[in-house]
Design an enzyme around this catalytic site. Structure first.
Site, short mmCIF file in Angstrom:
data_model
loop_
_atom_site.label_atom_id
_atom_site.label_comp_id
_atom_site.label_asym_id
_atom_site.label_seq_id
_atom_site.Cartn_x
_atom_site.Cartn_y
_atom_site.Cartn_z
N GLY A 9 0.82 -1.21 0.00
CA GLY A 9 0.00 0.00 0.00
C GLY A 9 0.85 1.26 0.00
CB SER A 10 4.08 2.11 1.61
OG SER A 10 3.69 1.81 2.93
CG ASN A 66 -3.03 4.03 10.28
OD1 ASN A 66 -3.48 5.07 9.83
ND2 ASN A 66 -1.81 3.93 10.73
CD GLN A 99 -5.64 -0.21 8.97
OE1 GLN A 99 -6.41 -1.07 9.43
NE2 GLN A 99 -4.33 -0.33 9.08
CB SER A 146 -2.27 -3.11 1.68
OG SER A 146 -1.12 -3.87 1.91
CG HIS A 200 -0.21 -6.67 5.00
ND1 HIS A 200 0.01 -6.33 6.31
CD2 HIS A 200 0.08 -5.57 4.28
CE1 HIS A 200 0.44 -5.07 6.37
NE2 HIS A 200 0.49 -4.59 5.15
CB THR A 244 8.90 -11.32 -13.10
OG1 THR A 244 9.75 -11.21 -14.24
CG2 THR A 244 8.14 -12.63 -13.15
CB CYS A 249 4.80 2.95 10.24
SG CYS A 249 4.20 1.86 8.98
#
Ligand code: PLP
Length: 379
Positions: free
Chosen positions: A69-70, A149, A177, A197, A199, A235, A323
């Site tokens: 996402g970043s 978040n 989020q 994102s 995860h 790839t 973070c």
């Protein structure tokens, strides 16, 4: 162990893992190869793209896969600047964005781009009128996150979208989020760009998602081959992309039931904590918020000490975002809510996910109260 830090990352769903494993074992063909083994891999990516598009109310051609996402957040902002660099550029964002937005904005500011960081109210909400007031003739982009978040507050992105569409100003939302946890539809939100994102919705780490409205241009983030329509050469992470597709489908299908369960866990835990610590403060918006995220302030205690005491009991929560944790700085989000440095440092974020239970919520409540009482007894 009780894992209650799902806003930081989530456990991969077993069924999603089963779908991705073949692409790490036997189906290792390169999607750019022209023989069947490669074409099958390409098909798997396109199937995942369709799954993501359906989940977001978009077209497949509007979805690009990235590494996180970043990357998407940074890409969108920098690319808009690159596109308009022949004139003055103004960008509006909020003061409580994720650091992948804020630090990109700061870097752009250093190169002469004008930024406005909108304030939020005590619940963490951006005021739509403030967006209107901040607009300038050279405003090229507004970037407001869909859900925060640290406190879970949901922003009025659709209302902002309505204002901007009339004026032809682009809107990006960091929905990292939100996706998989609350309904997210790019048409309802009227956004031009959106970040997600995998995860954060029980997919694996390493797959980010960009939604870009079909008629908009974005300069490539990586030059090279024609992967991702030439926007992001290299790839592809096929296993991660396949998993992102199944994870978003699964989380959207289970969202309604999951949200009820998550809310019940938060309610039980907050009620139990309140009964022993009446001074506990809920940081954020209790009404318009993510179902499983709750940020609590404990008068006189340090969030960091609470987190460590909970860790000793095998309970994972965080002080703020992953973070920024590890730095002895108060959360920029809580400061933006108008809290003092001390109040901001007294907070912990507990974020439940699909695999938590009510029993765990009750256990966490007990452990939080025990830890708080222990800290206060030693002051
Ligand atoms: N935006 C928000 C709101 C987040 O919570 C996060 C991750 O914590 C990100 C962006 C960054 O996502 P990623 O970890 O995929 O880079």
């Amino acid at each position: 162990m009780i894992y209650a830090d799902n806003a930081s990352t989530t456990k991969i769903s077993e069924s999603v893992l089963a779908k991705m494993l073949p692409y790490l074992r036997n189906q290792y063909g390169n999607p750019s190869s022209q023989y069947s083994f490669g074409i099958d891999a390409k098909r798997a990516i396109e199937y995942a793209r369709k799954q993501v598009a359906v989940a977001l109310g978009a077209e497949s051609s509007e979805i690009t896969f990235t590494s996180c996402g970043s990357e998407v957040n940074s890409w969108v902002l920098r690319s808009i600047v690159e596109t308009h660099r022949n004139g003055p550029i103004h960008i509006i964002t909020s003061s409580i964005e994720h650091h992948s937005i804020l630090n990109t904005c700061r870097a752009l500011e250093q190169s002469g781009i004008e930024m406005t960081y909108l304030p939020v109210d005590f619940r963490g909400r951006v005021c739509v009128e403030d967006v209107k007031t901040a607009l300038k003739p050279n405003t090229k982009l507004v970037s407001i996150m869909l859900a925060n978040n640290e406190i879970g507050t949901i922003q009025p992105v659709a209302d902002i979208g309505r204002i901007l569409i009339e004026r032809g100003i682009l809107l990006h939302t960091d929905a990292v989020q939100a996706v998989g946890h609350i309904p997210v539809d790019v048409n309802t939100l009227q956004v031009d760009f959106l970040t997600a994102s995998a995860h954060k919705f029980n997919g694996p780490k390493g797959t980010g998602i960009l939604y870009k409205r079909a008629d908009l241009e974005l300069s490539p983030i990586i030059y090279g081959g024609e992967q991702e329509r030439g926007l992001r050469a290299g790839t592809e992470n096929i296993a991660g992309i396949v998993a992102a597709g199944y994870a978003i489908e699964e989380s959207v299908n289970e969202m309604e039931d999951a949200a009820k369960q998550l809310r019940a866990m938060v309610d039980v835990m907050v009620k139990d904590i309140r009964s022993r610590i009446p001074t506990v403060r809920v940081n954020g918006d209790i009404e318009k918020c993510l179902p499983g995220v709750i940020n609590l302030g404990f008068e006189g205690a340090s969030g960091e000490s609470l987190m460590h005491l909970l860790d000793l009991k095998g309970i994972c929560v965080s002080t703020s975002s992953a973070c920024t944790s590890g730095k002895d700085e108060p959360s920029h989000v809580l400061l933006a809510l108008g809290q003092t440095e001390q109040q901001a440092k007294s907070a912990i974020r507990i974020s439940f996910g699909r695999y938590n239970t009510i029993d765990e919520a009750e256990t966490i409540a007990r452990a939080v109260c025990d830890a708080y009482e222990k800290i206060m007894a030693h002051l």
